[in-house]
Design a protein around this motif. Structure first.
Motif, PDB file in Angstrom:
ATOM      1  N   SER A 244       0.823  -1.211   0.000  1.00  0.00           N
ATOM      2  CA  SER A 244       0.000   0.000   0.000  1.00  0.00           C
ATOM      3  C   SER A 244       0.856   1.260   0.000  1.00  0.00           C
ATOM      4  CB  SER A 244      -0.932   0.000   1.209  1.00  0.00           C
ATOM      5  OG  SER A 244      -0.206   0.117   2.425  1.00  0.00           O
ATOM      6  N   ARG A 245       2.075   1.142   0.453  1.00  0.00           N
ATOM      7  CA  ARG A 245       2.956   2.316   0.491  1.00  0.00           C
ATOM      8  C   ARG A 245       3.364   2.787  -0.897  1.00  0.00           C
ATOM      9  NH1 ARG A 245       7.042   0.704   5.523  1.00  0.00           N
ATOM     10  NH2 ARG A 245       5.406   0.374   7.080  1.00  0.00           N
ATOM     11  N   ALA A 246       3.221   1.907  -1.874  1.00  0.00           N
ATOM     12  CA  ALA A 246       3.582   2.292  -3.238  1.00  0.00           C
ATOM     13  C   ALA A 246       2.716   3.431  -3.750  1.00  0.00           C
ATOM     14  CB  ALA A 246       3.457   1.086  -4.174  1.00  0.00           C
ATOM     15  N   VAL A 247       1.528   3.587  -3.192  1.00  0.00           N
ATOM     16  CA  VAL A 247       0.643   4.672  -3.631  1.00  0.00           C
ATOM     17  C   VAL A 247       1.341   6.018  -3.478  1.00  0.00           C
ATOM     18  CG1 VAL A 247      -1.549   5.848  -3.223  1.00  0.00           C
ATOM     19  CG2 VAL A 247      -1.432   3.351  -3.071  1.00  0.00           C
ATOM     20  N   GLY A 248       2.005   6.226  -2.345  1.00  0.00           N
ATOM     21  CA  GLY A 248       2.722   7.478  -2.123  1.00  0.00           C
ATOM     22  C   GLY A 248       4.015   7.572  -2.897  1.00  0.00           C
ATOM     23  N   VAL A 444       8.130   9.798  -6.430  1.00  0.00           N
ATOM     24  CA  VAL A 444       8.782  10.576  -5.379  1.00  0.00           C
ATOM     25  C   VAL A 444      10.289  10.626  -5.568  1.00  0.00           C
ATOM     26  CG1 VAL A 444       9.123   8.642  -3.771  1.00  0.00           C
ATOM     27  CG2 VAL A 444       8.729  10.956  -2.869  1.00  0.00           C
ATOM     28  N   TRP A 445      10.851   9.678  -6.330  1.00  0.00           N
ATOM     29  CA  TRP A 445      12.304   9.640  -6.525  1.00  0.00           C
ATOM     30  C   TRP A 445      12.790  10.726  -7.471  1.00  0.00           C
ATOM     31  CZ3 TRP A 445      10.124   4.458  -7.780  1.00  0.00           C
ATOM     32  CH2 TRP A 445       9.883   3.728  -6.607  1.00  0.00           C
ATOM     33  N   GLU A 446      11.837  11.418  -8.129  1.00  0.00           N
ATOM     34  CA  GLU A 446      12.203  12.503  -9.047  1.00  0.00           C
ATOM     35  C   GLU A 446      11.733  13.853  -8.513  1.00  0.00           C
ATOM     36  OE1 GLU A 446      13.931  12.499 -11.748  1.00  0.00           O
ATOM     37  OE2 GLU A 446      13.796  10.558 -12.789  1.00  0.00           O
TER      38      GLU A 446
END
Length: 498
Positions: A244-248, A444-446
């Motif tokens: 579920s954390r992949a959503v963020g 989020v990595w970009e």
């Protein structure tokens, strides 16, 4: 010596792949391991406090459940023992050649009368051949030492966290830890009580959240072992929570603001000194770099013998570390907790494909592989934990198991269609690379930080920009349309086909 399959590396990737080969009835394979023992990163990282930040029930093979983990988050030694157990149980050990480092691999296309092979050279001066070459080197296997002026001049013990010198006594000594990444936050709490003075050099503050770790109670382990479905339910629950954390991370990075608020609240509760607390607040969005988990890192920084230094390091001297403000920090021991050369992948091996093309040259602007597994121009070469397959939110073992299935599908196609080799089409690889880069732009990595997910050009090449179940669906079976192929030579030697 000739084999059907040659695997490089005996960590989770190599051991799991070998097990799948044996389960499919393919026994003509060898694993080349440069060290004297299996285990990969869990063999190499023996520093104090080394442990996994993914719960134990998920950080293990789905086909080899372990119900007697001692803790929710497994320590290094227990993970290594688990891998040894798997290798013994499934008969993998006889296939491993230890102390054998691969220096070069060259694709030999054959002459039309003989089948293509990979010619693999080793540090021992041997040459082995295999129809299929599988790299299971991973992304975190080559320690990165910083290019700090004077690093070699230090007269005391100095070592990387992944090469921990257990012969060095830290009791009462002045210790410098350079770096505040995933290894450092485990090391610092462990050695803080032992060192006389501990100085932690921080270049960039990490986000550190609480680690809900605890020992498993005896009755819990008994329940997991005795009652059908309980272990599977635990694993599924953990998977769903982490997924579920992949959503963020990959869909709506703005949701990370909620986690940021929780982080700041937790930091305030754990670090009462306002000045120290301000130094520990990252200057980039949460998730842009790896989020770390620890319940004892911040409390360790509160100790009177522990000092956090945020001034840049100017140089290392024979007696310690000098920062840009001119302060000399004396040290008896220096620990480099400075991470790994994560974007180099197969380097320093020289991998040569069709037409003499070298993989390092092909990847000079960034590593790329279709589904993280195949590279055009390098037939019958398969990568495990390759480009675009790292995660920020879930277990890499899940990704590896998806890759095993895909590779086995490719080997099955070679055998069933009587093919000499298969090679992913250039257009397929290019389209996949463009898709990855386009999808990564919204993750989020970009969002404006430099991380180990990026290469020297600032291009994210490590991470999968999606859900792990989507990756499993994408790797369910190889699509024949993605590959070009050549049929096997009519007079192929019996027993050599994958």
């Amino acid at each position: 010596m000739s084999h059907s399959v040659l695997i490089i590396g005996s960590g989770f990737g190599g051991i799991g792949m070998a097990i799948r080969l044996k389960q499919a009835g393919l026994h003509d394979f060898v694993i080349l391991e440069k060290a004297d023992e299996l285990g990969g990163t869990w063999r190499d990282n023996t520093y104090p406090g080394a442990a996994c930040d993914v719960p134990s029930h998920l950080y293990s093979f789905s086909f080899e459940r372990k119900t007697d983990w001692t803790r929710r988050f497994p320590p290094q030694g227990e993970i290594l023992d688990y891998l040894r157990h798997c290798a013994r149980k499934y008969g993998v050990l006889p296939h491993i050649r230890f102390g054998t480092e691969v220096t070069e691999a060259r694709f030999d296309a054959g002459d039309g009368q003989s089948n293509a092979v990979w010619r693999v050279s080793t540090s021992e001066g041997d040459e082995l051949t295999a129809r299929v070459l599988i790299s299971a080197c991973g992304q975190l296997n080559r320690p990165a030492l910083p290019a700090i002026e004077g690093r070699e001049s230090f007269t005391g013990p100095s070592f990387h966290s992944a090469r921990w010198d257990h012969g060095v006594d830290l009791q009462g000594r002045k210790v410098a830890v350079i770096g505040t990444g995933a290894s450092a936050i485990q090391i610092v709490p462990e050695i803080a009580a032992e060192a006389g003075r501990l100085v932690v050099f921080q270049r960039s503050a990490p986000y550190v959240i609480q680690k809900p770790d605890r020992p498993y109670r005896r009755w819990e382990r008994m329940l997991l072992a005795a009652v059908p479905g309980v272990y599977e339910l635990s694993r599924a629950k953990i998977y769903a929570l982490y997924e579920s954390r992949a959503v963020g991370f990959v869909k709506y990075p703005r949701l990370m603001k909620i986690m940021e608020k929780a982080f700041r609240k937790g930091l305030e509760a754990q670090v009462p000194d306002p000045a120290l607390r301000d130094s520990l607040v990252p200057d980039y969005p949460m998730g842009c770099k790896r989020i770390l988990v620890s319940s004892d890192y911040y409390p360790a920084l509160n100790r009177p013998n522990v000092h956090l230094v945020t001034d840049p390091i100017a140089r290392i001297t024979p007696t310690g570390v000098t920062t840009a403000d001119g302060t000399d920090h004396e040290a008896d021991v220096i620990v480099h907790a400075t991470g790994f050369l994560s974007t180099d992948f197969l380097a320093p091996m020289k991998i040569t494909g069709v037409g003499g093309r070298e993989l390092n040259d092909v990847w000079r602007h960034g590593a790329a592989a279709h589904l993280g597994i195949t590279v055009s121009g390098f037939p019958n070469l398969f990568l495990l934990y390759g480009p675009y397959t790292n995660l920020g939110h879930n277990s890499i073992i899940y990704m590896l198991e998806s890759q095993y299935r895909y590779v086995m599908g490719c080997l099955g196609a070679l055998r069933k269609a009587d093919l000499d080799w298969i090679d992913v089409r250039p257009g397929v690889l290019d389209a996949f690379g463009r898709e990855m880069q386009e999808r990564l732009r919204s993750t989020v990595w970009e969002t404006g930080c430099a991380s180990w997910y990026m290469n020297a050009e600032g291009k994210v090449v490590n991470n999968w920009p999606g859900f792990t179940f989507a990756y499993r669906r994408a790797t369910r079976r190889p699509d024949p349309r993605d590959f070009r192929a050549r049929r096997a030579a009519p007079l192929a030697t019996p027993g050599t086909r994958a």
